[in-house]
Write a protein that holds these residues in place. Structure first.
Motif, mmCIF file in Angstrom:
data_model
loop_
_atom_site.group_PDB
_atom_site.id
_atom_site.type_symbol
_atom_site.label_atom_id
_atom_site.label_comp_id
_atom_site.label_asym_id
_atom_site.label_seq_id
_atom_site.Cartn_x
_atom_site.Cartn_y
_atom_site.Cartn_z
ATOM 1 N N GLU A 1 -4.679 0.899 4.593
ATOM 2 C CA GLU A 1 -4.332 2.189 3.977
ATOM 3 C C GLU A 1 -5.174 3.322 4.549
ATOM 4 O O GLU A 1 -4.653 4.410 4.859
ATOM 5 C CB GLU A 1 -4.532 2.123 2.462
ATOM 6 C CG GLU A 1 -4.146 3.416 1.758
ATOM 7 C CD GLU A 1 -4.723 3.517 0.353
ATOM 8 O OE1 GLU A 1 -4.748 4.647 -0.172
ATOM 9 O OE2 GLU A 1 -5.150 2.489 -0.202
ATOM 10 N N GLN B 1 0.261 4.047 -2.751
ATOM 11 C CA GLN B 1 -0.909 4.888 -2.550
ATOM 12 C C GLN B 1 -0.642 5.950 -1.479
ATOM 13 O O GLN B 1 -1.078 7.100 -1.610
ATOM 14 C CB GLN B 1 -2.125 4.045 -2.135
ATOM 15 C CG GLN B 1 -2.641 3.135 -3.233
ATOM 16 C CD GLN B 1 -2.031 1.740 -3.170
ATOM 17 O OE1 GLN B 1 -0.838 1.580 -3.437
ATOM 18 N NE2 GLN B 1 -2.847 0.754 -2.821
ATOM 19 N N ILE C 1 0.818 -1.220 0.000
ATOM 20 C CA ILE C 1 0.000 0.000 0.000
ATOM 21 C C ILE C 1 0.853 1.271 0.000
ATOM 22 O O ILE C 1 0.313 2.378 -0.102
ATOM 23 C CB ILE C 1 -0.969 0.041 1.200
ATOM 24 C CG1 ILE C 1 -0.191 0.113 2.514
ATOM 25 C CG2 ILE C 1 -1.925 -1.135 1.173
ATOM 26 C CD1 ILE C 1 -1.053 0.430 3.722
ATOM 27 N N LEU D 1 -6.276 -4.624 2.591
ATOM 28 C CA LEU D 1 -5.322 -3.560 2.264
ATOM 29 C C LEU D 1 -5.980 -2.189 2.273
ATOM 30 O O LEU D 1 -5.362 -1.197 2.680
ATOM 31 C CB LEU D 1 -4.682 -3.829 0.898
ATOM 32 C CG LEU D 1 -3.828 -5.094 0.775
ATOM 33 C CD1 LEU D 1 -3.168 -5.165 -0.597
ATOM 34 C CD2 LEU D 1 -2.776 -5.168 1.862
ATOM 35 N N ASN D 2 -7.216 -2.116 1.831
ATOM 36 C CA ASN D 2 -7.915 -0.832 1.822
ATOM 37 C C ASN D 2 -8.091 -0.284 3.238
ATOM 38 O O ASN D 2 -7.927 0.919 3.484
ATOM 39 C CB ASN D 2 -9.288 -0.964 1.148
ATOM 40 C CG ASN D 2 -9.174 -1.177 -0.347
ATOM 41 O OD1 ASN D 2 -8.205 -0.749 -0.979
ATOM 42 N ND2 ASN D 2 -10.159 -1.852 -0.933
#
Length: 376
Positions: free
Chosen positions: A330, A219, A216, A326-327
């Motif tokens: 992050e 991002q 991540i 992962l979202n």
């Protein structure tokens, strides 16, 4: 009359891992209880060398180091154990000695401190038999307790949770400035936003979560081009190569530093250098590193599927995330980075983590275990 206590360990002063830190804290507890004349302790350490003993934790006459002489360690421990009221085992690899002590001296109480992955693995029948003969198992987290119950079918009443604590000599910084020496060492400035993970980097233990932080990072860099991820810990050759390939794949070479082994004396300085400690692991037994980071005023992000939950006091002290999402990882990191902690918040975090994981409370638990066979 003082209780005769034998504490059996593999390593205490010759290594700086999490289990060794727990062992040192137990040693200091026994030292303090001996000063109160409640306990007459002896510590047998299989692999330590005598000259590495730290006098803050044990008196010389309370400590015997066997320098790897396993046969002598077993014989002396068996004889001493049969003369003791209580035997504490620091690791499941010492189970056979505990079993023999219990067999030859049924009145001796034998307890095991259970940490994590070392006791989750499938065990041979002989070890399972020995495990069931113990008077009690003290697991460092609720996750470890549940794993022992499910994997080895141990009765609930035979397992209690004894959370780890901060080392009695852990340094609580009051000045939260980023150490100039470390900024120079890693070619960083105070303008950098620094994430840090600290763990063993092993090709056989891919559950610490640093892979997902790497994934991540691109991002996060888009939102803050000054982000740098310090990945600390000694890596074996295979893991080093794998990590270098990952870094190339995600094109983040300018935003990650594999800084290798960090000496224990410099750990708190590395926490002061950083803005967030992040380790969304999945198989952490407890994670002393989490409470050490928070004791240095550092925000922590950890996984919600293992012993990290205990270390973060069910999310009251830090952020728990799904390590496979992962979202979510992050998003939580982005939210924390958008709200940097000031000195007031850092001091408050120190106070809160101390209230939950202070040494004095841990020592009282050790006292109750020795005197009553249970946690207070």
């Amino acid at each position: 009359m003082a209780h005769k206590v034998l504490f059996l360990t593999l390593k205490v002063f010759d290594f700086t891992g999490g289990i060794e830190k727990v062992c040192r804290t137990i040693c200091r507890s026994l030292y303090d209880l001996s000063e109160e004349e409640l306990v007459a302790p002896t510590v047998h350490c299989m692999y330590d060398k005598d000259f590495n003993r730290d006098s803050r934790y044990l008196r010389k006459q309370q400590y015997v180091a066997f320098d790897g002489n396993r046969k002598y360690f077993v014989i002396k421990s068996l004889l001493k154990g049969m003369q003791s009221d209580v035997v504490l085992l620091s690791h499941i690899n010492l189970l056979s000695i505990g079993y023999l002590i219990k067999r030859f001296s049924p009145k001796t109480k034998v307890y095991l401190i259970a940490h994590g992955i070392e006791i989750w693995r499938k065990l041979p029948e002989t070890k399972l038999k020995a495990l069931n003969r113990l008077d009690k198992i003290f697991a460092v987290s609720h996750y470890t307790k549940e794993k022992i119950k499910s994997e080895h079918k141990i009765s609930d009443h035979k397992i209690e949770v004894l959370n780890n604590c901060l080392d009695p000599f852990y340094y609580f910084p009051k000045d939260f400035s980023k150490p100039t020496s470390l900024l120079k060492r890693y070619h960083l400035t105070t303008n950098h936003t620094i994430l840090i993970s600290l763990s063993r980097l092993s090709s056989s233990e891919k559950y610490k979560g640093y892979d997902n932080v790497i994934k991540i990072l691109p991002q996060l860099i888009e939102k803050d081009p000054n982000i740098v991820f310090l990945l600390a810990g000694k890596a074996d050759e295979e893991e080093q190569a794998r990590l270098e390939n990952l870094i190339k794949t995600y094109k983040i070479g300018n935003h990650i530093k594999l800084i290798g082994f960090v000496d224990e004396a410099e750990i708190s300085d590395h926490f002061l250098l950083s803005d967030i400690f992040v380790m969304p692991s999945k198989k952490e037994g407890f994670g002393i590193v989490f409470i050490e980071a928070m004791a240095s005023g550092l925000k922590v992000v950890a996984g919600n599927k293992d012993g990290s939950v205990d270390a973060l006091n069910n999310g009251k002290l830090g952020k728990l995330v799904d390590p496979d999402n992962l979202n979510e990882v992050e998003q939580v990191l982005s939210e924390l980075l958008a709200q940097p902690s000031g000195d007031v918040e850092k001091l408050a975090l120190q106070k809160n983590v101390y209230e939950v994981f202070n040494y004095e409370k841990y020592r009282e638990n050790i006292k109750h275990i020795i005197l009553n066979g249970t946690i207070c």
